[in-house]
Design an enzyme around this catalytic site. Structure first.
Site, PDB file in Angstrom:
ATOM      1  N   THR A  15      63.161  16.219  45.944  1.00  0.00           N
ATOM      2  CA  THR A  15      62.836  16.463  47.355  1.00  0.00           C
ATOM      3  C   THR A  15      63.081  15.167  48.126  1.00  0.00           C
ATOM      4  OG1 THR A  15      61.148  18.010  46.618  1.00  0.00           O
ATOM      5  CG2 THR A  15      60.960  17.192  48.888  1.00  0.00           C
ATOM      6  N   ASP A  20      60.697  15.616  40.159  1.00  0.00           N
ATOM      7  CA  ASP A  20      60.347  16.134  41.491  1.00  0.00           C
ATOM      8  C   ASP A  20      58.857  16.000  41.752  1.00  0.00           C
ATOM      9  OD1 ASP A  20      60.801  19.309  43.298  1.00  0.00           O
ATOM     10  OD2 ASP A  20      60.745  17.217  43.982  1.00  0.00           O
ATOM     11  N   GLU A  62      53.001  18.401  46.704  1.00  0.00           N
ATOM     12  CA  GLU A  62      53.036  19.874  46.591  1.00  0.00           C
ATOM     13  C   GLU A  62      52.988  20.305  45.122  1.00  0.00           C
ATOM     14  OE1 GLU A  62      54.994  18.001  48.450  1.00  0.00           O
ATOM     15  OE2 GLU A  62      56.214  19.154  49.844  1.00  0.00           O
ATOM     16  N   ASN A  63      53.474  19.443  44.231  1.00  0.00           N
ATOM     17  CA  ASN A  63      53.531  19.820  42.807  1.00  0.00           C
ATOM     18  C   ASN A  63      52.345  19.270  42.027  1.00  0.00           C
ATOM     19  OD1 ASN A  63      55.895  21.213  43.140  1.00  0.00           O
ATOM     20  ND2 ASN A  63      57.209  19.470  42.628  1.00  0.00           N
ATOM     21  N   ASP A  71      55.443  22.652  38.162  1.00  0.00           N
ATOM     22  CA  ASP A  71      56.814  22.768  38.656  1.00  0.00           C
ATOM     23  C   ASP A  71      57.810  21.934  37.853  1.00  0.00           C
ATOM     24  OD1 ASP A  71      57.798  23.285  42.122  1.00  0.00           O
ATOM     25  OD2 ASP A  71      58.553  24.005  40.191  1.00  0.00           O
ATOM     26  N   SER A 119      59.586  33.290  43.106  1.00  0.00           N
ATOM     27  CA  SER A 119      58.419  33.640  42.300  1.00  0.00           C
ATOM     28  C   SER A 119      57.239  34.036  43.178  1.00  0.00           C
ATOM     29  CB  SER A 119      58.011  32.413  41.476  1.00  0.00           C
ATOM     30  OG  SER A 119      57.912  31.300  42.362  1.00  0.00           O
ATOM     31  N   GLU A 178      47.104  22.932  46.223  1.00  0.00           N
ATOM     32  CA  GLU A 178      47.964  21.737  46.166  1.00  0.00           C
ATOM     33  C   GLU A 178      47.248  20.508  46.728  1.00  0.00           C
ATOM     34  OE1 GLU A 178      52.008  24.381  47.021  1.00  0.00           O
ATOM     35  OE2 GLU A 178      51.458  22.765  48.388  1.00  0.00           O
ATOM     36  N   LYS A 204      55.661  15.210  43.638  1.00  0.00           N
ATOM     37  CA  LYS A 204      55.300  15.144  45.061  1.00  0.00           C
ATOM     38  C   LYS A 204      53.969  15.876  45.222  1.00  0.00           C
ATOM     39  CE  LYS A 204      58.140  19.242  45.953  1.00  0.00           C
ATOM     40  NZ  LYS A 204      59.143  19.861  46.837  1.00  0.00           N
ATOM     41  N   SER A 211      60.286  30.248  46.054  1.00  0.00           N
ATOM     42  CA  SER A 211      61.581  30.814  46.444  1.00  0.00           C
ATOM     43  C   SER A 211      61.956  31.952  45.509  1.00  0.00           C
ATOM     44  CB  SER A 211      62.665  29.738  46.371  1.00  0.00           C
ATOM     45  OG  SER A 211      62.174  28.540  46.894  1.00  0.00           O
TER      46      SER A 211
HETATM   47  N1  ATP Z   1      48.813  27.485  38.276  1.00  0.00           N
HETATM   48  C1  ATP Z   1      48.622  27.749  39.579  1.00  0.00           C
HETATM   49  N2  ATP Z   1      47.376  27.970  40.051  1.00  0.00           N
HETATM   50  C2  ATP Z   1      47.174  28.221  41.354  1.00  0.00           C
HETATM   51  N3  ATP Z   1      48.155  28.278  42.291  1.00  0.00           N
HETATM   52  C3  ATP Z   1      49.422  28.062  41.858  1.00  0.00           C
HETATM   53  C4  ATP Z   1      49.716  27.796  40.499  1.00  0.00           C
HETATM   54  N4  ATP Z   1      51.058  27.622  40.372  1.00  0.00           N
HETATM   55  C5  ATP Z   1      51.579  27.784  41.596  1.00  0.00           C
HETATM   56  N5  ATP Z   1      50.611  28.045  42.501  1.00  0.00           N
HETATM   57  C6  ATP Z   1      50.832  28.257  43.939  1.00  0.00           C
HETATM   58  O1  ATP Z   1      51.753  29.314  44.124  1.00  0.00           O
HETATM   59  C7  ATP Z   1      52.774  28.922  45.042  1.00  0.00           C
HETATM   60  C8  ATP Z   1      54.129  29.205  44.429  1.00  0.00           C
HETATM   61  O2  ATP Z   1      54.303  28.342  43.340  1.00  0.00           O
HETATM   62  P1  ATP Z   1      55.673  28.377  42.519  1.00  0.00           P
HETATM   63  O3  ATP Z   1      55.641  27.281  41.529  1.00  0.00           O
HETATM   64  O4  ATP Z   1      55.944  29.743  42.056  1.00  0.00           O
HETATM   65  O5  ATP Z   1      56.777  28.126  43.622  1.00  0.00           O
HETATM   66  P2  ATP Z   1      57.057  26.712  44.290  1.00  0.00           P
HETATM   67  O6  ATP Z   1      57.511  25.779  43.204  1.00  0.00           O
HETATM   68  O7  ATP Z   1      55.888  26.321  45.096  1.00  0.00           O
HETATM   69  O8  ATP Z   1      58.209  27.048  45.265  1.00  0.00           O
HETATM   70  P3  ATP Z   1      59.737  26.751  44.935  1.00  0.00           P
HETATM   71  O9  ATP Z   1      60.054  27.589  43.723  1.00  0.00           O
HETATM   72  O10 ATP Z   1      60.426  27.157  46.176  1.00  0.00           O
HETATM   73  O11 ATP Z   1      59.804  25.266  44.644  1.00  0.00           O
HETATM   74  C9  ATP Z   1      52.615  27.446  45.334  1.00  0.00           C
HETATM   75  O12 ATP Z   1      52.290  27.310  46.692  1.00  0.00           O
HETATM   76  C10 ATP Z   1      51.470  26.991  44.509  1.00  0.00           C
HETATM   77  O13 ATP Z   1      50.541  26.353  45.331  1.00  0.00           O
END
Ligand code: ATP
Ligand code: AZ7
Length: 321
Positions: free
Chosen positions: A212, A158, A162-163, A176, A46, A119, A160, A44
Site C-alpha cells: 500500500t 503489506d 488496516e491489517n 491479510d 471476500s 482494525e 499497515k 475486494s
Molecule cells: N478475523 C477477523 N475478525 C474480525 N474481522 C475481520 C477479520 N478478518 C477480516 N475482518 C474484517 O473484514 C473486512 C474484510 O477483510 P478481508 O481480509 O476479507 O478483506 P480486506 O483485506 O480488508 O480487503 P482487500 O481484500 O480489498 O484487501 C475487513 O474490514 C476486516 O476488518
C-alpha cells in the site's frame, strides 16, 4: 443468504502440542458445522462473517471467497499464498489463527480467529493519536509478531494499521497474508541473508505492485525487491502514525507519495516524543542494509520497560487514552 445450504467439505485441523510439534488431522468441517451470524466486513474478493461452531459453540470469523470472482480477478495465487502462509504461522498470539479451510461448489472458506476489536486503524482514527504508553504497547506487540513471522521465513509486505486487528483483549492480531513472501522453509531462518531475489527475476517479474502506497519501502519502488527490512520500514511508518495520527508519507496521489518516500521527504509534528523520533529516524532509512534491525529495534530506548516474550501477551492492554 442461508449459508447452511452448502455441502460439507474436507478441512484440516492442526494441533500444536506443548512441545510445538504440529499434527494435522483431517476433520470433516463444512458450512453445515457452523451457524453464520453478522457480516463483519467486506474485502475486494471476500466477505467476512461471524460464525459459531455448532458442536463446540466456539466463535470464529469466517472469510468467504467466491470462486468465480477469484478466478475472474486472477487472485487464485493470492488465496493459496494466504492459506499456505497462515498454515506456517500457527503458534504466535500476534498472528490471526487459521483453524480450517474448506470449499464447496461456489465458495472457499477460511475459519479464523474472531477479532471483535476490528482494525487498529479504526481505533486510531477515533482516538486521533495514541499516547506514548499505548504506542509502546502496540508497537511492541507488532514488533514481536514481525520477529516471529521473519523467524518462520515470512515477509508480510503489506503491514499497515488496516491489517492489524484487535482481539477480545484488545491485543494485536496481524492479518491479510495474501501478498506475503514465503522464503524457502529451512531449519532456523534466523540470520539468513535474505537478499535472494524474488522467485521471478526482475525483468520478467510480474509488475503487479505489492503493498500500500503510504507504507511501501523505497527498495520495493526502486529495485522491486522486498526483504525482511521492508517490513521494518512499514513498522517505522506505523509507529510514526500511532503518535502523529497520520502516516509520515502521504500525498494527494500514490505517485506523489512514492516521490516523498524515495526522497525521504517527511518531518515530525511538534510535540512528537524525542525517544520515539529517534526510533523512527533509524527505521525510515532508505538503504535497507542500514535500517535498524529487528533485534536493535527491540532494544531501542523507546521500548525500555517492555517485557518481551510471553509476558507481553499476557498483560492487560493499556486503556486507550
Ligand atoms: N478475523 C477477523 N475478525 C474480525 N474481522 C475481520 C477479520 N478478518 C477480516 N475482518 C474484517 O473484514 C473486512 C474484510 O477483510 P478481508 O481480509 O476479507 O478483506 P480486506 O483485506 O480488508 O480487503 P482487500 O481484500 O480489498 O484487501 C475487513 O474490514 C476486516 O476488518
Ligand atoms: O489447499 C487446499 O485445501 C485446496 C484448495 C486450493 C484451491 N482450490 C481452489 C479453487 C478455486 Cl475455484 C479457487 C482457488 Cl483460489 C482455490 N484454491 C483450497 C481450499 C480452500 C481454501 Cl480457503 C484455499 C485453498
Amino acid at each position: 443468504e442461508d449459508w447452511q445450504e452448502r455441502g460439507a467439505a474436507v478441512g484440516v485441523r492442526r494441533e500444536v502440542a506443548a512441545d510445538g510439534t504440529v499434527t494435522t488431522r483431517p476433520v470433516k468441517k463444512g458450512v453445515k458445522d457452523f451457524n453464520f451470524g453478522q457480516t463483519l466486513g467486506e474485502g475486494s474478493y471476500s466477505t467476512v462473517l461471524a460464525a459459531s461452531d455448532r458442536s463446540s459453540g466456539r466463535e470464529y470469523a469466517i472469510k468467504v471467497l467466491d470462486k468465480k470472482h477469484i478466478i475472474k480477478e486472477k487472485k487464485v495465487k493470492y488465496v493459496n499464498i494466504e492459506k499456505d502462509t497462515l498454515n506456517r504461522l500457527t503458534d504466535h498470539p500476534g498472528v490471526v489463527r487459521l483453524y480450517y479451510t474448506f470449499q464447496d461448489e461456489r465458495s472457499l472458506y477460511f475459519v479464523l480467529d474472531l477479532c471483535p476489536g476490528g482494525e487498529l486503524l479504526g481505533v486510531l482514527k477515533r482516538m486521533s493519536t495514541f499516547d506514548e504508553e499505548c504506542s509502546r504497547f502496540y508497537g511492541a506487540q507488532i514488533l514481536d509478531t514481525i520477529e516471529y513471522m521473519h523467524s518462520r521465513g515470512v515477509i508480510h509486505r503489506d503491514l499497515k494499521p488496516e491489517n492489524l486487528l484487535l482481539d477480545g483483549n484488545r491485543h494485536i492480531k496481524v492479518t491479510d497474508f495474501g501478498t506475503a513472501k514465503l522464503l524457502p522453509e529451512r531449519r532456523g531462518n534466523e540470520g539468513q541473508v535474505d537478499f535472494e531475489p524474488d522467485s521471478t527475476s526482475n525483468e520478467n517479474r510480474a509488475s503487479s505492485f505489492v503493498g500500500t502506497a503510504e507504507y511501501v519501502s523505497p527498495e520495493l519502488l526502486t529495485d522491486k525487491n522486498a526483504c525482511k527490512a521492508s517490513d521494518m520500514w512499514a513498522f517505522g511508518c506505523i509507529v510514526y502514525q500511532l503518535l502523529a495520527g497520520r502516516p509520515p508519507f502521504k500525498a494527494v496521489n500514490d505517485y506523489q507519495t512514492f516521490q516523498k518516500i524515495v526522497g525521504l521527504d517527511y518531518d515530525f509534528p511538534r510535540g512528537f516524543p524525542e525517544v520515539a523520533r529517534d526510533l523512527v529516524e533509524r527505521l525510515l532509512v532508505l538503504d535497507p542494509q542500514r535500517r535498524l534491525s529487528l533485534e536493535h529495534a527491540k532494544n531501542h530506548p523507546f521500548f525500555t520497560g517492555v517485557k518481551w516474550g510471553r509476558g507481553l501477551w499476557e498483560q492487560k492492554a493499556p486503556r486507550l487514552k
